[in-house]
Scaffold this active site. Structure first.
Site, PDB file in Angstrom:
ATOM      1  N   HIS A 156       0.817  -1.225   0.000  1.00  0.00           N
ATOM      2  CA  HIS A 156       0.000   0.000   0.000  1.00  0.00           C
ATOM      3  C   HIS A 156       0.850   1.276   0.000  1.00  0.00           C
ATOM      4  O   HIS A 156       0.303   2.375  -0.042  1.00  0.00           O
ATOM      5  CB  HIS A 156      -0.922   0.021   1.227  1.00  0.00           C
ATOM      6  CG  HIS A 156      -1.946  -1.071   1.234  1.00  0.00           C
ATOM      7  ND1 HIS A 156      -2.811  -1.284   0.181  1.00  0.00           N
ATOM      8  CD2 HIS A 156      -2.258  -2.028   2.161  1.00  0.00           C
ATOM      9  CE1 HIS A 156      -3.607  -2.320   0.460  1.00  0.00           C
ATOM     10  NE2 HIS A 156      -3.278  -2.786   1.647  1.00  0.00           N
ATOM     11  N   ASP A 191      -2.637 -10.632  -2.292  1.00  0.00           N
ATOM     12  CA  ASP A 191      -3.224 -10.101  -1.061  1.00  0.00           C
ATOM     13  C   ASP A 191      -4.703  -9.780  -1.310  1.00  0.00           C
ATOM     14  O   ASP A 191      -5.101  -9.456  -2.432  1.00  0.00           O
ATOM     15  CB  ASP A 191      -2.478  -8.820  -0.658  1.00  0.00           C
ATOM     16  CG  ASP A 191      -2.819  -8.342   0.750  1.00  0.00           C
ATOM     17  OD1 ASP A 191      -2.035  -8.621   1.672  1.00  0.00           O
ATOM     18  OD2 ASP A 191      -3.884  -7.703   0.919  1.00  0.00           O
ATOM     19  N   HIS A 193      -6.310  -7.272  -0.391  1.00  0.00           N
ATOM     20  CA  HIS A 193      -6.490  -5.844  -0.669  1.00  0.00           C
ATOM     21  C   HIS A 193      -5.745  -5.471  -1.938  1.00  0.00           C
ATOM     22  O   HIS A 193      -4.684  -6.041  -2.221  1.00  0.00           O
ATOM     23  CB  HIS A 193      -5.966  -5.006   0.505  1.00  0.00           C
ATOM     24  CG  HIS A 193      -6.629  -5.298   1.810  1.00  0.00           C
ATOM     25  ND1 HIS A 193      -6.112  -6.216   2.705  1.00  0.00           N
ATOM     26  CD2 HIS A 193      -7.779  -4.845   2.350  1.00  0.00           C
ATOM     27  CE1 HIS A 193      -6.913  -6.292   3.765  1.00  0.00           C
ATOM     28  NE2 HIS A 193      -7.941  -5.476   3.574  1.00  0.00           N
ATOM     29  N   ASP A 278      -4.534 -12.781   3.571  1.00  0.00           N
ATOM     30  CA  ASP A 278      -5.824 -12.306   4.089  1.00  0.00           C
ATOM     31  C   ASP A 278      -6.996 -12.605   3.160  1.00  0.00           C
ATOM     32  O   ASP A 278      -8.125 -12.205   3.447  1.00  0.00           O
ATOM     33  CB  ASP A 278      -5.763 -10.810   4.432  1.00  0.00           C
ATOM     34  CG  ASP A 278      -5.038  -9.978   3.397  1.00  0.00           C
ATOM     35  OD1 ASP A 278      -4.703 -10.516   2.328  1.00  0.00           O
ATOM     36  OD2 ASP A 278      -4.808  -8.781   3.655  1.00  0.00           O
TER      37      ASP A 278
HETATM   38 ZN   LIG Z   1      -4.206  -7.162   2.752  1.00  0.00          ZN
END
Ligand SMILES: [Zn+2]
Length: 375
Positions: A156, A191, A193, A278
């Site tokens: 991120h 991931d 996200h 995740d």
């Molecule tokens: Zn994540």
């Protein structure tokens, strides 16, 4: 922002085409001699356990401790290399000087409400980036998969920002170094996200293929199928925006019909994986539904692509993943698979055997048929 080798665009029949921008494959690099001596497969430093963003934070040292304990219990914690920190110039390939200096001198503060900075944070983040750089150098030199067991995570973190538990973009820094050395690199971001930082850093680059599977609509809110990159990078950003409930069968369909065909056409000289765990059905933060064996199979298919396309040059770098048993079981399963062993899984429920994500996959394919040979 990113400054590496930029491949000039070709014109096919007067029309720009992403596929035509890929330079001829330098097959010579993929024929480098493998060393005869045993080599490292894990990169890890116990200093990663010293990073505590805040008490009770979900991105906590126990994540990595659980992984290491499980690897030791399975006798898989061998061939472990200790990393050196990344240099400032290593991370300047992907972050602005002003951001790095702000982070370095902040001492105490926040990059966002869940990404706190303390006096030790900068050095540990540099060490995580250094571990991932080292894993990439080893994988490329020796033609074998290398796992970087790092925290804090990185995907991120963008050109001039951190956030989402990320400070410096570990995988992006490793990819940028390889591109600066003239290599074409694919990043597979599994991931849950969207890796907004990695995506932005390489958005206008034809030399880095960024493919992300993620739950669309949750943090950070980016990553629709329609985001294909910009400028010379159009077509080299591939987003597969899954909805809640997508699991094993959806990921396998995405891999077989989209990810691998694009990889084969792109012909990477190294594959770097942002492995967030995740998307596991036990993860407390997201609603995706991969099982432990599903994760291991997804990584194994990616490793097989690395074997056939770039002499096994694969880096697996840890990103998110917040259920301790799940992250430990998946990483141990991957390490075992790389060593030709299998593991007994406990978290193996297949909650998606119907391909719930077909709609998202088809949306991505519809957008990317412009750039790639997809059926
Ligand atoms: Zn994540």
């Amino acid at each position: 922002m990113f400054r590496g080798v930029i491949f000039s665009g070709d014109i096919l029949q007067g029309r720009p085409c992403a596929r035509r921008r890929i330079p001829p494959w330098d097959g010579v690099r993929c024929l480098e001699v493998r060393p005869a001596v045993p080599t490292r497969v894990l990169v890890y430093d116990p200093r990663f356990l010293e990073h505590v963003s805040s008490p009770l934070h979900v991105e906590r040292p126990e994540r990595l401790r659980a992984i290491v304990d499980r690897l030791k219990a399975e006798r898989l914690f061998s061939e472990v290399a200790k990393p050196a920190p990344a240099s400032i110039s290593d991370v300047e390939r992907v972050h602005r000087k002003t951001y790095i200096e702000y982070f370095r001198t902040l001492t105490e503060g926040f990059l966002d409400p869940e990404t706190a900075v303390h006096p030790e944070t900068f050095d540990i983040a540099l060490l995580a980036a250094g571990a991932t750089l080292q894993a990439a150098r080893t994988a490329i030199r020796e033609g074998r998969p290398v796992i970087a067991l790092v925290r804090p995570p990185g995907h991120h973190a963008g050109p001039d920002y951190g956030g989402g538990f990320c400070y410096l973009n570990n995988v992006a820094a490793a990819a940028a170094e390889q591109v600066a050395e003239g290599r074409r690199v694919a990043i597979l971001d599994y991931d849950a996200h969207h890796g907004n930082g990695t995506s932005e850093i390489f958005s206008d680059e034809a030399s880095v293929l960024y493919i992300s599977t993620h739950q669309y609509g949750i943090y950070p809110g980016t990553g629709p199928a329609a985001d294909v990159g910009k400028g010379d990078g159009r077509g080299f950003t591939v987003n597969i925006p899954f909805t809640a409930g997508c699991g094993d069968s959806s990921y396998f369909i995405a891999y077989d019909t989209l990810i691998e065909p694009i990889l084969r056409e792109f012909r990477p000289e190294a594959i770097l994986m942002s492995l967030g765990i995740d998307a596991h059905y036990r993860d407390p933060l997201t609603s995706l539904a991969l099982s432990s064996p599903g994760y291991v199979e997804l990584v194994a298919r990616s490793a097989a692509a690395a074997s056939s396309l770039c002499n096994g040059r694969l880096v697996v770098a840890l990103e998110g993943g917040y259920h301790l048993d799940a992250v430990a079981e998946v990483v141990a399963g991957i390490a075992a698979r790389f060593q030709g062993r299998s593991l007994e899984f406990r978290l193996k429920d297949v909650l998606d055997d119907k391909g719930r994500g077909r709609g998202a996959i088809e949306a991505t394919m519809a957008v990317h048929r412009t750039f790639w040979n997809l059926r």
